[in-house]
Design a protein around this motif. Structure first.
Motif, PDB file in Angstrom:
ATOM      1  N   LYS A 167       0.780  -1.444   0.042  1.00 12.75           N
ATOM      2  CA  LYS A 167       0.037   0.064  -0.072  1.00 12.75           C
ATOM      3  C   LYS A 167       0.848   1.231   0.216  1.00 12.75           C
ATOM      4  O   LYS A 167       0.268   2.370  -0.147  1.00 12.75           O
ATOM      5  CB  LYS A 167      -0.904   0.035   1.257  1.00 12.75           C
ATOM      6  CG  LYS A 167      -1.977  -1.084   1.027  1.00 12.75           C
ATOM      7  CD  LYS A 167      -3.061  -0.831   2.013  1.00 12.75           C
ATOM      8  CE  LYS A 167      -4.151  -2.044   1.903  1.00 12.75           C
ATOM      9  NZ  LYS A 167      -5.564  -1.806   2.022  1.00 12.75           N
ATOM     10  N   ASP A 168       2.248   1.071   0.147  1.00 13.53           N
ATOM     11  CA  ASP A 168       3.076   2.240   0.076  1.00 13.53           C
ATOM     12  C   ASP A 168       3.432   2.412  -1.222  1.00 13.53           C
ATOM     13  O   ASP A 168       4.155   3.420  -1.442  1.00 13.53           O
ATOM     14  CB  ASP A 168       4.075   2.077   1.124  1.00 13.53           C
ATOM     15  CG  ASP A 168       3.899   2.325   2.387  1.00 13.53           C
ATOM     16  OD1 ASP A 168       2.919   3.018   2.964  1.00 13.53           O
ATOM     17  OD2 ASP A 168       4.435   1.694   3.389  1.00 13.53           O
ATOM     18  N   SER A 169       3.191   1.692  -2.207  1.00 17.03           N
ATOM     19  CA  SER A 169       3.548   1.853  -3.622  1.00 17.03           C
ATOM     20  C   SER A 169       2.619   2.814  -4.386  1.00 17.03           C
ATOM     21  O   SER A 169       1.580   3.269  -3.797  1.00 17.03           O
ATOM     22  CB  SER A 169       3.390   0.207  -4.373  1.00 17.03           C
ATOM     23  OG  SER A 169       1.989   0.242  -4.530  1.00 17.03           O
ATOM     24  N   SER A 170       3.144   3.254  -5.344  1.00 20.08           N
ATOM     25  CA  SER A 170       2.599   4.259  -6.097  1.00 20.08           C
ATOM     26  C   SER A 170       1.223   4.056  -6.600  1.00 20.08           C
ATOM     27  O   SER A 170       0.894   2.640  -6.777  1.00 20.08           O
ATOM     28  CB  SER A 170       3.351   5.061  -7.092  1.00 20.08           C
ATOM     29  OG  SER A 170       3.712   4.083  -8.055  1.00 20.08           O
ATOM     30  N   LEU A 171       0.378   4.679  -7.110  1.00 17.06           N
ATOM     31  CA  LEU A 171      -0.795   4.239  -7.709  1.00 17.06           C
ATOM     32  C   LEU A 171      -0.682   3.867  -9.290  1.00 17.06           C
ATOM     33  O   LEU A 171       0.214   4.441  -9.968  1.00 17.06           O
ATOM     34  CB  LEU A 171      -1.794   5.336  -7.715  1.00 17.06           C
ATOM     35  CG  LEU A 171      -2.375   6.074  -6.278  1.00 17.06           C
ATOM     36  CD1 LEU A 171      -3.415   7.213  -6.246  1.00 17.06           C
ATOM     37  CD2 LEU A 171      -2.968   4.683  -5.402  1.00 17.06           C
ATOM     38  N   SER A 172      -1.289   2.972  -9.599  1.00 14.50           N
ATOM     39  CA  SER A 172      -1.432   2.363 -10.955  1.00 14.50           C
ATOM     40  C   SER A 172      -1.976   3.682 -11.893  1.00 14.50           C
ATOM     41  O   SER A 172      -2.976   4.258 -11.451  1.00 14.50           O
ATOM     42  CB  SER A 172      -2.082   1.237 -11.040  1.00 14.50           C
ATOM     43  OG  SER A 172      -2.705   0.935 -12.336  1.00 14.50           O
ATOM     44  N   TYR A 173      -1.627   3.688 -13.018  1.00 14.62           N
ATOM     45  CA  TYR A 173      -2.291   4.463 -13.822  1.00 14.62           C
ATOM     46  C   TYR A 173      -3.569   4.167 -14.364  1.00 14.62           C
ATOM     47  O   TYR A 173      -4.211   5.013 -14.954  1.00 14.62           O
ATOM     48  CB  TYR A 173      -1.153   4.744 -15.439  1.00 14.62           C
ATOM     49  CG  TYR A 173       0.052   5.742 -15.000  1.00 14.62           C
ATOM     50  CD1 TYR A 173      -0.248   6.905 -14.415  1.00 14.62           C
ATOM     51  CD2 TYR A 173       1.093   5.102 -14.890  1.00 14.62           C
ATOM     52  CE1 TYR A 173       1.118   7.652 -13.937  1.00 14.62           C
ATOM     53  CE2 TYR A 173       2.284   5.762 -14.583  1.00 14.62           C
ATOM     54  CZ  TYR A 173       2.094   6.720 -14.073  1.00 14.62           C
ATOM     55  OH  TYR A 173       3.333   7.525 -13.845  1.00 14.62           O
ATOM     56  N   HIS A 174      -4.024   3.038 -13.878  1.00 12.42           N
ATOM     57  CA  HIS A 174      -5.534   2.568 -14.154  1.00 12.42           C
ATOM     58  C   HIS A 174      -6.185   3.476 -13.164  1.00 12.42           C
ATOM     59  O   HIS A 174      -7.523   3.502 -13.515  1.00 12.42           O
ATOM     60  CB  HIS A 174      -5.528   1.207 -13.772  1.00 12.42           C
ATOM     61  CG  HIS A 174      -5.013  -0.063 -14.693  1.00 12.42           C
ATOM     62  ND1 HIS A 174      -5.563  -0.412 -15.937  1.00 12.42           N
ATOM     63  CD2 HIS A 174      -3.809  -0.731 -14.740  1.00 12.42           C
ATOM     64  CE1 HIS A 174      -5.008  -1.270 -16.634  1.00 12.42           C
ATOM     65  NE2 HIS A 174      -3.671  -1.271 -16.058  1.00 12.42           N
ATOM     66  N   SER A 175      -5.811   4.099 -12.232  1.00 11.80           N
ATOM     67  CA  SER A 175      -6.617   4.770 -11.239  1.00 11.80           C
ATOM     68  C   SER A 175      -6.894   5.975 -11.786  1.00 11.80           C
ATOM     69  O   SER A 175      -7.953   6.494 -11.552  1.00 11.80           O
ATOM     70  CB  SER A 175      -5.653   4.967  -9.944  1.00 11.80           C
ATOM     71  OG  SER A 175      -5.437   4.026  -9.314  1.00 11.80           O
TER      72      SER A 175
END
Length: 156
Positions: A89-97
């Protein structure tokens, strides 16, 4: 329209949003941002996809061009999925977001470029499909060091 080069430019062009954590790597995006930015678009196959309003029409056109240029029409077209890039959950957001990334036929276009039987992904067997998107400035995940053959995104 200019294609963003980094996450800051993605937020500037497609909008920044607040979110809360969901189950697994999913997130829940501010519903006002979703209402204002995500639209439903119909593909030439009759299927519908949800994408950012700034890329939807272009994607619909490119998808038909790519299918026509190759003998490949993906059965599964996965688009707007608000989530982190990985289970961390500390990873960046997917561009799918943002609704600016697409996954085609994950079973037939797995990470690594080879299907379970060892044969190449369907994307690798249909380079004309890839070329249509790349010429328009979209990025194919199969060209990355960590191959992600199913993935295309409208971000360099």
């Amino acid at each position: 329209m200019k294609i963003p080069q980094n996450r800051r430019q993605v937020k500037q062009l497609y909008g920044d949003f607040s979110y809360t954590e969901g189950a697994g790597r999913r997130i829940k995006i501010d519903p006002d941002w979703v209402r204002d930015n995500i639209r439903t678009f119909e593909l030439h196959t009759g299927d519908e996809v949800r994408l950012h309003k700034l890329v939807g029409d272009e994607f619909v056109r490119l998808f038909q061009e790519a299918c026509d240029a190759s003998d490949y029409t993906p059965k599964s077209v996965q688009t707007f999925v608000p989530r982190h890039f990985s289970k961390d959950k500390d990873s960046s957001l997917s561009y799918h977001s943002w609704g600016i990334a697409i996954d085609f036929d994950p079973q037939d276009n797995p990470k690594g470029g080879k299907r379970k039987d060892g044969s190449p992904s369907l994307m690798r067997l249909n380079p004309q499909f890839i070329m249509v998107f790349e010429v328009a400035g979209w990025r194919w995940g199969g060209s990355w060091d960590m191959k992600d053959d199913m993935h295309f995104q409208r971000k360099k």
